[in-house]
Design a protein around this motif. Structure first.
Motif, PDB file in Angstrom:
ATOM      1  N   ILE A 114       0.834  -1.205   0.000  1.00  0.00           N
ATOM      2  CA  ILE A 114       0.000   0.000   0.000  1.00  0.00           C
ATOM      3  C   ILE A 114       0.863   1.248   0.000  1.00  0.00           C
ATOM      4  N   ARG A 120      -4.059   6.154  -4.581  1.00  0.00           N
ATOM      5  CA  ARG A 120      -4.994   5.436  -3.723  1.00  0.00           C
ATOM      6  C   ARG A 120      -5.946   4.555  -4.533  1.00  0.00           C
ATOM      7  N   SER A 123      -4.189   1.383  -5.323  1.00  0.00           N
ATOM      8  CA  SER A 123      -3.906   0.568  -4.138  1.00  0.00           C
ATOM      9  C   SER A 123      -5.169  -0.007  -3.511  1.00  0.00           C
ATOM     10  N   GLY A 126      -5.015  -3.737  -2.719  1.00  0.00           N
ATOM     11  CA  GLY A 126      -4.162  -4.034  -1.576  1.00  0.00           C
ATOM     12  C   GLY A 126      -4.819  -3.678  -0.259  1.00  0.00           C
ATOM     13  N   ARG A 127      -5.563  -2.556  -0.237  1.00  0.00           N
ATOM     14  CA  ARG A 127      -6.242  -2.144   0.987  1.00  0.00           C
ATOM     15  C   ARG A 127      -7.375  -3.112   1.344  1.00  0.00           C
ATOM     16  N   TYR A 169      -4.530   4.756   5.817  1.00  0.00           N
ATOM     17  CA  TYR A 169      -4.563   4.036   4.539  1.00  0.00           C
ATOM     18  C   TYR A 169      -5.966   3.941   3.969  1.00  0.00           C
TER      19      TYR A 169
END
Length: 205
Positions: A114, A120, A123, A126-127, A169
């Protein structure tokens, strides 16, 4: 962190999970130590000479140089045995080490992924994976006040840095047991003492 005198030095990255969990152990044990904040990629020359891997965190204790966070944490737990952060019983100790291994192997690389993707939107996968991976352990957070234990341990010191960063995140957990656990850990004075300035800013309103 100055209740015990020591000539130890910790080279620590201000935003790094591995450094953060090491600082938590130091704070929990009240170890007096000189913490040098180092930005990755801008390592001081003395650290480059001491650590062949040029990694953080790095602990220097007289002639001893340690540069793996798990090794550092276990060394600190053995050198400063109170409060203990690992159980004495061999079976429980093995279970804790397995839990540490799983968090290090399953959670930490996802955080690194991340952080490596500044976009964002890119990602997002991944989050979501990180959230789902944490939720897989939801039942274990219900059993005791701390992870697998009635007392704060090295496993909690490893889990806490990840949970602290989730809002930063934009990873939202709706699990009541995990939220309760996280707030319990975050309320510990030692956890607050362990935070770097930039880590504190991750949770500013």
């Amino acid at each position: 962190m100055s209740s015990r005198r020591s000539i130890m030095t910790l080279f620590s990255a201000p935003n790094d999970l591995w450094s953060h969990r090491t600082r938590i152990v130091l704070a929990e044990k009240g170890i007096g130590i000189d913490i040098i904040s180092v930005e990755p990629g801008r390592l001081p020359e003395d650290l480059l000479d001491l650590n062949p891997y040029h990694s953080l965190p790095t602990l220097v204790d007289r002639d001893l140089v340690l540069y793996d966070s798990r090794v550092i944490m276990e060394y600190l737990d053995e050198r400063f045995p109170h409060p203990p952060l690992m159980p004495v019983d061999p079976v429980a100790r093995a279970q804790f080490r397995l839990a540490l291994h799983r968090v290090e192997r399953d959670w930490y690389p996802l955080v690194a992924q991340i952080e490596a993707e500044p976009d964002r939107k890119l990602s997002l996968k991944g989050r979501k994976t990180l959230r789902d991976t944490i939720l897989q352990s939801e039942e274990l957070f219900k059993v005791r006040p701390y992870f697998l234990s009635d007392e704060f341990s090295m496993v909690d010191a490893t889990i806490a840095p990840v949970l602290w960063r989730l809002p930063y995140y934009e990873v939202e957990l709706t699990s009541a047991p995990i939220i309760k656990y996280a707030n319990h850990v975050f309320s510990r004075p030692a956890f607050r003492d362990s935070l770097s300035d930039s880590e504190q800013e991750m949770r500013l309103p």
